[in-house]
Design a protein around this motif. Structure first.
Motif: not given
Length: 197
Positions: A151-153, A169-174, A185-187
Motif C-alpha cells: 500500500r505504501i509503495v 504492478a510495480d508495487a508488487e515487485g518493489i 521517506a515514501f510515506i
C-alpha cells in the motif's frame, strides 16, 4: 566513412543479454542486432559512452551488505506473496485453497503445493490434505506487513502520477526490496504531495 565505422566498432561490444547487467556503472545504449532481429542466443549491442566508468568503487562492506539485503529480499519475496494472497482470499471468500493460489499466482498446482509445504515448515501456514490453507499468527503478521508495504509503495507511485494499473504492478515487485528507511521517506513524500493538492 570507414574510419568512423571502425571507431564505432571499437566502442561497441556484443554481449549476451544476461551479462549486460554486470556493468551497472556503464551508461549504455541497447539495440537489437544490425538487421533489427534477435540473433542466436539473444545478443544485444551495448555501447559504452565516454567517462561511464566510476571514479572509485563503493566501499566493499557497504556493497556486500546491500547485496546480502537483496538476496534476503529475494528469498522472502515468494513467501510474502503467498501469505498475503492467502490472507486476502480468506478475507474475501472465507478460505484459501491450493487451486485458488495457483490460479491467482499463475503457477501450477504442483508449484503452489511445494511453496505451501515450505511455508508450513517455516511456520507461516497450516494445512491438512484436501483442506483449506490457514495462516498462523506469524503468517498473519507477515501478510499484514507485506500488505502495508504494498500500500505504501502503491500510494507513493500514485502520488508521483503513475497510472493505477502500473502502480499496482510495480508495487508488487518493489515492496519486497525497499528498506524501512525508504518506506518512511515514501510515506513522508506521499503526505507532502497529498497536502499540496
Amino acid at each position: 566513412m570507414k574510419a568512423a565505422e571502425s571507431a564505432a566498432d571499437a566502442r561497441t561490444a556484443w554481449l549476451r543479454v544476461s551479462t549486460i547487467n554486470k556493468f551497472p556503472f556503464c551508461s549504455t545504449v541497447r539495440t537489437l542486432g544490425p538487421c533489427g532481429k534477435v540473433h542466436g542466443e539473444d545478443h544485444k549491442r551495448m555501447t559504452i559512452l565516454p567517462n561511464a566508468t566510476p571514479k572509485t568503487l563503493p566501499d566493499s562492506s557497504r556493497r556486500a551488505a546491500a547485496f546480502k539485503r537483496m538476496r534476503e529480499a529475494q528469498r522472502t519475496e515468494v513467501a510474502e506473496d503467498y501469505v498475503e494472497l492467502i490472507g486476502d482470499l480468506i478475507a474475501m471468500i472465507g478460505e484459501a485453497r491450493l487451486t485458488d493460489l495457483a490460479e491467482h499466482l499463475g503457477v501450477s498446482q504442483g508449484t503452489a503445493a511445494k511453496v505451501v509445504q515450505r511455508l508450513q515448515r517455516e511456520g507461516l501456514v497450516e494445512s491438512l490434505p484436501y483442506r483449506s490453507i490457514f495462516l498462523t499468527e506469524h503468517g498473519a503478521q507477515v501478510a499484514a506487513m507485506s500488505r502495508d508495504r504494498h500500500r505504501i509503495v502503491h500510494d507513493f507511485l500514485r502520488a508521483l502520477g503513475v497510472s493505477e494499473s502500473a502502480a499496482d504492478a510495480d508495487a508488487e515487485g518493489i515492496e519486497h526490496h525497499v528498506s524501512q528507511e525508504t518506506l518512511a521517506a515514501f510515506i513522508r513524500y506521499t503526505r507532502t504531495l497529498s497536502a499540496e493538492r
